[in-house]
Design a protein around this motif. Structure first.
Motif, PDB file in Angstrom:
ATOM      1  N   ARG A 195       0.822  -1.212   0.000  1.00 60.81           N
ATOM      2  CA  ARG A 195       0.000   0.000   0.000  1.00 60.81           C
ATOM      3  C   ARG A 195       0.856   1.262   0.000  1.00 60.81           C
ATOM      4  O   ARG A 195       1.906   1.315   0.618  1.00 60.81           O
ATOM      5  N   ARG A 196       0.363   2.301  -0.663  1.00 61.98           N
ATOM      6  CA  ARG A 196       1.090   3.577  -0.700  1.00 61.98           C
ATOM      7  C   ARG A 196       1.209   4.189   0.685  1.00 61.98           C
ATOM      8  O   ARG A 196       2.224   4.808   0.999  1.00 61.98           O
ATOM      9  N   ASP A 231       4.646   5.767   2.451  1.00 66.54           N
ATOM     10  CA  ASP A 231       4.764   7.093   3.053  1.00 66.54           C
ATOM     11  C   ASP A 231       5.209   6.990   4.505  1.00 66.54           C
ATOM     12  O   ASP A 231       6.072   7.746   4.958  1.00 66.54           O
ATOM     13  N   TYR A 254       4.802   0.541  -4.799  1.00 69.82           N
ATOM     14  CA  TYR A 254       3.619   0.012  -4.117  1.00 69.82           C
ATOM     15  C   TYR A 254       2.660  -0.584  -5.128  1.00 69.82           C
ATOM     16  O   TYR A 254       2.673  -0.245  -6.310  1.00 69.82           O
ATOM     17  N   ASP A 270      -2.800   2.153  -4.413  1.00 74.43           N
ATOM     18  CA  ASP A 270      -2.817   3.492  -3.828  1.00 74.43           C
ATOM     19  C   ASP A 270      -4.053   3.613  -2.941  1.00 74.43           C
ATOM     20  O   ASP A 270      -5.163   3.806  -3.431  1.00 74.43           O
ATOM     21  N   THR A 285      -4.434   5.955  -0.740  1.00 82.67           N
ATOM     22  CA  THR A 285      -4.530   7.329  -0.259  1.00 82.67           C
ATOM     23  C   THR A 285      -5.535   8.142  -1.058  1.00 82.67           C
ATOM     24  O   THR A 285      -5.801   9.288  -0.724  1.00 82.67           O
TER      25      THR A 285
END
Length: 51
Positions: free
Chosen positions: A9-10, A14, A35, A38, A40
């Motif tokens: 996962r993004r 992060d 990743y 996404d 997000t």
């Protein structure tokens, strides 16, 4: 510091970058982690309206 690899996962990518930046002595982080999804992005079609 350079980060590389792949996560699912993004948001995890992060987070990894932010955590690496908090390590004592690290002055710069180059985050090159890839990743698969996404998570997000907010999809308006999946948001439930509040009554």
């Amino acid at each position: 510091m350079s980060l590389a690899g792949r996560l699912d996962r993004r948001s995890a990518v992060d987070l990894a970058g932010r955590l690496a930046g908090q390590v004592s002595g690290v002055v710069r982080v180059t985050n090159a982690i890839a990743y698969d999804a996404d998570d997000t992005v907010c999809d308006p079609g999946q948001v439930m309206p509040v009554a």
